[in-house]
Write a protein that holds these residues in place. Structure first.
Motif, PDB file in Angstrom:
ATOM      1  N   HIS A 256      25.966   9.812 -30.406  1.00 23.24           N
ATOM      2  CA  HIS A 256      25.852  10.640 -29.393  1.00 23.24           C
ATOM      3  C   HIS A 256      25.651  12.222 -29.882  1.00 23.24           C
ATOM      4  CE1 HIS A 256      27.360   8.151 -26.166  1.00 23.24           C
ATOM      5  NE2 HIS A 256      27.521   7.374 -27.242  1.00 23.24           N
ATOM      6  N   LYS A 257      25.654  13.176 -29.185  1.00 28.49           N
ATOM      7  CA  LYS A 257      25.206  14.523 -29.302  1.00 28.49           C
ATOM      8  C   LYS A 257      26.105  15.415 -29.061  1.00 28.49           C
ATOM      9  CE  LYS A 257      21.344  11.848 -28.904  1.00 28.49           C
ATOM     10  NZ  LYS A 257      21.538  10.357 -28.181  1.00 28.49           N
ATOM     11  N   PHE A 258      26.332  16.440 -29.660  1.00 30.30           N
ATOM     12  CA  PHE A 258      26.975  17.781 -29.308  1.00 30.30           C
ATOM     13  C   PHE A 258      25.965  18.981 -29.075  1.00 30.30           C
ATOM     14  CE2 PHE A 258      28.032  17.697 -33.847  1.00 30.30           C
ATOM     15  CZ  PHE A 258      27.490  19.103 -34.082  1.00 30.30           C
ATOM     16  N   VAL A 259      26.529  19.807 -28.296  1.00 31.14           N
ATOM     17  CA  VAL A 259      25.711  21.112 -28.174  1.00 31.14           C
ATOM     18  C   VAL A 259      25.860  21.958 -29.162  1.00 31.14           C
ATOM     19  CG1 VAL A 259      25.397  20.813 -25.447  1.00 31.14           C
ATOM     20  CG2 VAL A 259      27.201  21.969 -26.456  1.00 31.14           C
ATOM     21  N   THR A 260      24.909  22.983 -29.337  1.00 32.19           N
ATOM     22  CA  THR A 260      25.102  23.939 -30.615  1.00 32.19           C
ATOM     23  C   THR A 260      25.383  25.377 -29.998  1.00 32.19           C
ATOM     24  OG1 THR A 260      23.005  24.327 -30.410  1.00 32.19           O
ATOM     25  CG2 THR A 260      23.312  22.804 -32.048  1.00 32.19           C
ATOM     26  N   GLU A 261      25.289  25.321 -28.768  1.00 24.15           N
ATOM     27  CA  GLU A 261      25.703  26.685 -28.092  1.00 24.15           C
ATOM     28  C   GLU A 261      26.237  26.444 -26.779  1.00 24.15           C
ATOM     29  OE1 GLU A 261      21.691  28.048 -27.915  1.00 24.15           O
ATOM     30  OE2 GLU A 261      21.294  26.892 -26.073  1.00 24.15           O
ATOM     31  N   ASP A 262      26.937  27.494 -26.120  1.00 28.09           N
ATOM     32  CA  ASP A 262      27.646  27.301 -24.724  1.00 28.09           C
ATOM     33  C   ASP A 262      26.368  27.209 -23.543  1.00 28.09           C
ATOM     34  OD1 ASP A 262      30.028  27.711 -25.706  1.00 28.09           O
ATOM     35  OD2 ASP A 262      30.263  29.809 -25.124  1.00 28.09           O
ATOM     36  N   ILE A 263      26.575  26.218 -22.901  1.00 28.17           N
ATOM     37  CA  ILE A 263      25.487  25.865 -21.896  1.00 28.17           C
ATOM     38  C   ILE A 263      26.175  26.204 -20.418  1.00 28.17           C
ATOM     39  CG2 ILE A 263      23.785  24.157 -21.069  1.00 28.17           C
ATOM     40  CD1 ILE A 263      23.253  24.570 -24.015  1.00 28.17           C
ATOM     41  N   GLU A 264      25.346  27.129 -19.847  1.00 29.64           N
ATOM     42  CA  GLU A 264      25.796  27.202 -18.432  1.00 29.64           C
ATOM     43  C   GLU A 264      25.292  25.873 -17.513  1.00 29.64           C
ATOM     44  OE1 GLU A 264      27.924  29.560 -17.371  1.00 29.64           O
ATOM     45  OE2 GLU A 264      28.093  30.291 -19.295  1.00 29.64           O
ATOM     46  N   ALA A 265      26.105  25.882 -16.316  1.00 27.63           N
ATOM     47  CA  ALA A 265      25.594  24.767 -15.435  1.00 27.63           C
ATOM     48  C   ALA A 265      24.263  24.957 -15.208  1.00 27.63           C
ATOM     49  CB  ALA A 265      26.460  24.980 -14.176  1.00 27.63           C
ATOM     50  N   GLY A 266      23.584  24.260 -14.932  1.00 30.65           N
ATOM     51  CA  GLY A 266      22.047  24.358 -14.705  1.00 30.65           C
ATOM     52  C   GLY A 266      21.345  24.535 -16.065  1.00 30.65           C
ATOM     53  N   GLY A 267      21.917  25.021 -17.324  1.00 35.06           N
ATOM     54  CA  GLY A 267      21.080  25.292 -18.332  1.00 35.06           C
ATOM     55  C   GLY A 267      20.241  23.862 -18.988  1.00 35.06           C
ATOM     56  N   ALA A 268      19.241  24.092 -19.707  1.00 32.43           N
ATOM     57  CA  ALA A 268      18.673  23.177 -20.432  1.00 32.43           C
ATOM     58  C   ALA A 268      19.091  22.623 -21.546  1.00 32.43           C
ATOM     59  CB  ALA A 268      17.160  23.814 -20.775  1.00 32.43           C
TER      60      ALA A 268
END
Length: 550
Positions: free
Chosen positions: A44-56
């Protein structure tokens, strides 16, 4: 910690966990520190930055989804916070593309032992094919199968029949206590002595059955004839017997016309029998006699040296997991580039699993015309799926999702890596024959058997099938080798898996080293070494009805 993580592309905003990372774990990658509050399961994967709703969400350098809610740095992506999305594509937006072909000098002059056909192609196996033009003849085909396989030494061993015989003996003896106490069989019984095969150069008589030929659309009946024609001209087929009822939509003349379309000089033994011209006995006795006589002829063929340029390798994945796009698929991609560099063919299919990487593939097509054909096939197929409420975005299976392939674009971006980096020399519709060297795109569903059935129709003389979860899939006339994404799977299912790409995940081999080992294995299979699917008699065959199948 670096050995437990992987960032696939520099522009990605997700990192893959190669091992289970528990809640509260700290992770470091490329000088960046991440606190994994929720933990991340392997694959599985985790994000490297804060992602807003609708973010790519970017993976493999492409858009693979958009956040449905805010995702904090270090949080895993899931079906609850991510939905499928992919970039738009168009032939009009093609960009220049170039790649550096890998060094293939070490394989110059290498050969495999194959069967040379009059049309210049080389078979990896020498089969006789028996097919019904309509489902009404399935029973007769199966009767022929039992007779030929048992008498000519091609039948599978009777180990399960022996199990039933033992159970029956205990039941008849009234020993129900012992019967109930028997453990399930987890290992195959000691190898049964191989049956004598009087036709030493005939690798088998293959019997296909299906549920079509009549009662459906005329288009599907014609497609079935096209599919059988593609199998008839296949280099692994030396002769063919056809059983027909006589009144069905899939007419014998259509089959004959489709064969001539693919090979105007077709001269393989071809015997057709129509049921409505007489009794079943006359049909069967005639078909059995002529087929037997045909076997005496094709037994005269022998294997001889052929250059690696005569390989046509199908590239397939199924039962995919989160390691598929990291280990086995890119290993196949490098192998594909090697085969292309040697003048051979590679065939990348499964159009629903190219969803999201279309623009890259359009850029790699050698001509505008071939790019336009790919775009049309993709848009037509996607439109049919959407019309019945089964868009490509619904493609990942529960098993795929559980093992980290959260969106179809993630699955597709990893699946496309089987095609390596070479230029795309041709684009083929379903049942079209590959005639150009190089990497080709073949329109098929992602469904395992429908895809391998279609790749074989295009001319694959071996198929490499990557899997992270395990599948026994095979094909009647084309050897299918199963390539594991991880060593755990390879060890758990040794009767199914042929080759292990786990060392790429473990870091003990580079994908290039692993791919070179795989090419050596391909040469062995092309020369007659049986794959596990062949040993199991896994002869899967499903024609694609051109409605919707994913």
């Amino acid at each position: 910690m670096a050995s437990q993580l992987l960032k696939i592309h520099p522009s990605d905003n997700v990192i893959v966990a190669l091992r289970d990372l528990p809640p509260g774990a700290d992770a470091d990658w490329a000088g960046q520190h991440y606190s994994l509050q929720y933990g991340v399961s392997a694959k599985h994967k985790f994000v490297t930055e804060d992602i807003e709703a609708g973010g790519a969400i970017i993976m493999y350098g492409v858009l693979v989804g958009r956040a449905t809610q805010p995702i904090k740095r270090g949080e895993p992506i899931t079906t609850f916070n991510l939905k499928h999305d992919s970039q738009n594509y168009s032939t009009a937006n093609r960009q220049p593309y170039s790649y550096t072909q890998p060094d293939v000098s070490k394989w110059h002059g290498r050969t495999f032992k194959g069967y040379h056909r009059e049309d210049g192609r080389v078979g990896t196996y020498n089969y006789w094919l028996v097919v019904p033009l309509v489902f009404c003849e399935n029973r007769n085909v199966l009767i022929m199968k039992d007779a030929f396989e048992r008498e000519l030494g091609y039948a599978q061993t009777d180990i399960y029949r022996e199990h039933v015989r033992e159970f029956l003996h205990l039941y008849q003896a009234g020993d129900m206590r012992r019967l109930k106490s028997l453990e399930n069989f987890t290992e195959q019984a000691p190898a049964v002595k191989k049956q004598h095969r009087p036709f030493a150069n005939v690798d088998g008589v293959k019997f296909l059955t299906h549920e079509g030929g009549c009662g459906g659309t005329r288009a599907d009946a014609n497609t079935l004839c096209s599919l059988f024609a593609a199998y008839a001209v296949h280099p692994n087929v030396a002769g063919i017997t056809v059983l027909s009822l006589g009144c069905q939509n899939s007419e014998l003349k259509t089959l004959e016309d489709e064969i001539k379309k693919r090979d105007p000089h077709f001269n393989k033994p071809f015997f057709a029998f129509e049921h409505q011209k007489g009794t079943e006995y006359s049909l069967m006795s005639g078909a059995i006699k002529e087929t037997f006589m045909g076997l005496t002829k094709i037994n005269e063929f022998e294997r001889s040296d052929a250059p690696l340029s005569k390989l046509s390798v199908g590239l397939k994945c199924g039962g995919s997991d989160g390691f598929s796009g990291i280990s086995a698929n890119p290993v196949l991609g490098h192998l594909s580039d090697l085969v292309v560099g040697l003048g051979g063919q590679t065939l990348l299919a499964e159009f629903p699993e190219l969803n999201g990487v279309e623009q890259e593939l359009l850029n790699r097509c050698v001509t505008e015309e071939k790019a336009a054909k790919f775009e049309k096939l993709m848009r037509d197929y996607a439109g049919k799926a959407e019309a019945v409420g089964s868009a490509f975005a619904f493609n990942p299976s529960p098993g795929n999702i559980k093992d980290g392939l959260i969106t179809d674009a993630i699955k597709s971006a990893g699946a496309a890596r089987k095609g390596g980096n070479a230029y795309i020399s041709d684009v083929l519709n379903y049942t079209e024959r590959a005639t150009e060297p190089g990497l080709q795109l073949v329109c098929t569903p992602g469904n395992d058997v429908e895809a391998t059935t279609g790749q074989t129709a295009a001319g694959a003389n071996i198929i490499l099938f990557t899997t992270g979860l395990g599948t026994p899939t095979g094909n009647p006339i084309c050897p299918v080798a199963k390539v594991a994404t991880n060593t755990i799977l390879a060890n758990r299912m040794p009767d199914v898996i042929d080759f292990d790409c786990g060392p790429v995940v473990d870091g003990t081999q580079s994908l290039e080293q692993n791919a070179e080992e795989l090419l050596e294995y391909v040469i062995k299979v092309a020369s007659g070494e049986l794959t596990k699917a062949q040993q199991l008699g896994q002869d899967d065959f499903i024609p694609w009805k051109r409605g919707v199948s994913l």
